[in-house]
Design a protein around this motif. Structure first.
Motif, PDB file in Angstrom:
ATOM      1  N   TRP A 198      50.765  47.962  79.314  1.00  0.00           N
ATOM      2  CA  TRP A 198      49.454  47.315  79.454  1.00  0.00           C
ATOM      3  C   TRP A 198      48.515  47.767  78.352  1.00  0.00           C
ATOM      4  CZ3 TRP A 198      48.055  47.704  85.389  1.00  0.00           C
ATOM      5  CH2 TRP A 198      49.002  46.984  86.117  1.00  0.00           C
ATOM      6  N   LYS A 223      49.570  46.392  74.910  1.00  0.00           N
ATOM      7  CA  LYS A 223      49.185  44.986  74.771  1.00  0.00           C
ATOM      8  C   LYS A 223      47.689  44.857  74.507  1.00  0.00           C
ATOM      9  CE  LYS A 223      49.581  40.524  77.127  1.00  0.00           C
ATOM     10  NZ  LYS A 223      50.053  39.825  78.359  1.00  0.00           N
ATOM     11  N   ARG A 224      46.882  45.671  75.209  1.00  0.00           N
ATOM     12  CA  ARG A 224      45.437  45.633  74.995  1.00  0.00           C
ATOM     13  C   ARG A 224      45.089  46.004  73.556  1.00  0.00           C
ATOM     14  NH1 ARG A 224      41.567  49.383  74.694  1.00  0.00           N
ATOM     15  NH2 ARG A 224      42.945  51.092  75.338  1.00  0.00           N
TER      16      ARG A 224
END
Length: 443
Positions: free
Chosen positions: A212, A215-216
């Motif tokens: 996560w 990806k951010r």
């Protein structure tokens, strides 16, 4: 190797226990052992075990009282420093006041969204002062002594994990910046009698190993997808993706070049630095309404979670509260843990009230939130498969109990050998460990 007496001295050097609610006083005052709504937190215990010299971790507790002297707000924090202790010490001292100041601007304490936004502002404003305001002062009045004294917290870094308890509303907010972790221990009754201990995650690890977060960061830095996270680290260097300080990942290259002229000990910018900032102090905030089944909250820096899983931590503290003594062996295996979680979930569904032939909405929603906070694709910390020998001999301090079991448990020789390794060689085997356990609704 340390003697048994030296081991106990080492483990107990920094342990402390505090009682917030006096059960006997409440008993006499109310004629019952049941606590009032405001008496949410009975007490807490802490312990630290250094690996670095000096220790780079820190911790804090702040209390806000009303005009009658009654506690209304509690702030607990653990801070995992890196590249020195200067940043963690400053954040431990100033974060809760910074957040409390923002909370004072919230008109309605029941507005959870407004409270969470206030906590975020408290974090971000403190990091602004540490990283950017200090740099501005130094560049406006260039001097080597000022640079050395003002920029040390900015150049070092610290993760931050803060729990804010609103005793009036029985609300718990957990704000996480970095890879420290908070886990709630829930005492789940069973239909046939007895109970099980369930671990409820209240944070997730923010590192370059978390898909996560990767990806951010890739979305925030288009064109740098191959370099923004390398080998699980930001720009190939820093493991946590969120932290206070760490100006090397926040200042522009031009600013860092000017700092280097004043502060030659400062490291040169990363060769992949293009569009800073890459690291943020913005926390992920989780709200949790405290329930009678919530019995304790464990907050710890990653040194503990490198050695123990969240489920193990909750089981160890839960068993201790149940009065367990002696030793126990557990085979830690990811497949076994998965099966165990499925069994617990099945028992929860069986014990919950049925609504239109389906599990109670509260249980179902809680399960979905836990799945969201613990993505299966995220690599687990700690050992993956081995026999663990746990022991139950630290009844007075749950944090000491956890540290002992993280480093050796019932294997006294392993524990003594681990604690015998001096700094800095000890960093190959263990990190600084800071643990805090708050006891909730124990009646």
């Amino acid at each position: 190797m340390l003697t048994p007496e030296q081991v106990e001295l080492r483990l107990g050097q920094y342990q402390k226990s505090f009682r917030i609610v006096d059960q006997e006083k409440n008993k006499k005052k109310r004629g019952t052992t049941r606590l009032s709504n405001q008496d949410v937190v009975l007490g807490y215990c802490v312990n630290q075990l250094p690996s670095n010299n000096p220790i780079e971790d820190d911790l804090s507790r702040h209390v806000v009282r009303n005009q009658y002297g009654e506690i209304e707000r509690l702030f607990f924090g653990v801070f995992d420093g890196h590249s020195g202790w200067c940043c963690s010490q400053k954040v431990a001292r100033e974060l809760a006041p910074s957040v409390a100041k923002e909370l004072d601007q919230v008109r309605n304490s029941k507005d959870t969204k407004a409270v969470m936004e206030a906590i975020e502002r408290g974090f971000m404003k403190l990091d602004q002062r540490i990283v950017h305001d200090s740099l501005k002062r130094v560049l406006e009045h260039p001097s080597r002594p000022l640079a050395c004294s003002s920029l040390l917290p900015a150049i070092s870094g610290s993760c931050a994990l803060m729990a804010y308890v609103d005793l009036r509303e029985r609300d718990l907010y957990v704000a996480c910046t970095g890879d420290s972790r908070a886990v709630m221990g829930v005492r789940e009754p069973l239909p046939e009698g007895g109970h099980v201990w369930r671990a409820v995650p209240l944070s997730f690890d923010q590192t370059g190993r978390n898909p996560w977060e990767v990806k951010r960061l890739q979305g925030e830095h288009p064109g740098e997808e191959s370099t923004v996270v390398m080998r699980g680290r930001v720009l190939g260097g820093l493991e946590p993706t969120r932290a206070f300080g760490d100006a090397r990942y926040k200042w522009s290259k031009e600013a860092q070049d000017r700092v280097f002229q004043l502060f030659p000990a400062y490291r040169q910018p990363s060769r992949n630095l293009k569009t800073p900032p890459y690291v943020t102090a913005k926390p992920v905030v989780r709200h949790h309404k405290i329930q009678p089944e919530d019995r304790f909250l464990v907050m710890a820096t990653d040194g503990l979670w490198d050695k123990l899983t969240s489920n193990e931590v909750v089981q160890l503290v839960g068993d201790m509260l149940d009065g367990r003594t002696g030793h126990a062996e557990m085979v830690l295996d990811r497949e076994e843990i998965r099966k165990y979680r499925q069994q617990i979930k099945a028992k929860q569904v069986a014990s919950s009230s049925l609504v239109n032939g389906k599990p109670g909405q509260q249980i179902q929603q809680q399960q979905e939130e836990e799945e969201e906070l613990t993505p299966h694709s995220m690599p687990a910390k700690g050992p993956t498969s081995q026999i663990r020998k746990f022991t139950y001999r630290d009844q007075a301090n749950a944090s000491t109990h956890l540290i002992r079991n993280a480093l050796g448990g019932a294997d006294d020789d392993k524990l003594a050998a681990t604690l015998s390794i001096p700094s800095p060689m000890s960093r190959r085997h263990r990190d600084d460990i800071t643990g805090m356990c708050a006891l909730l609704y124990l009646y």
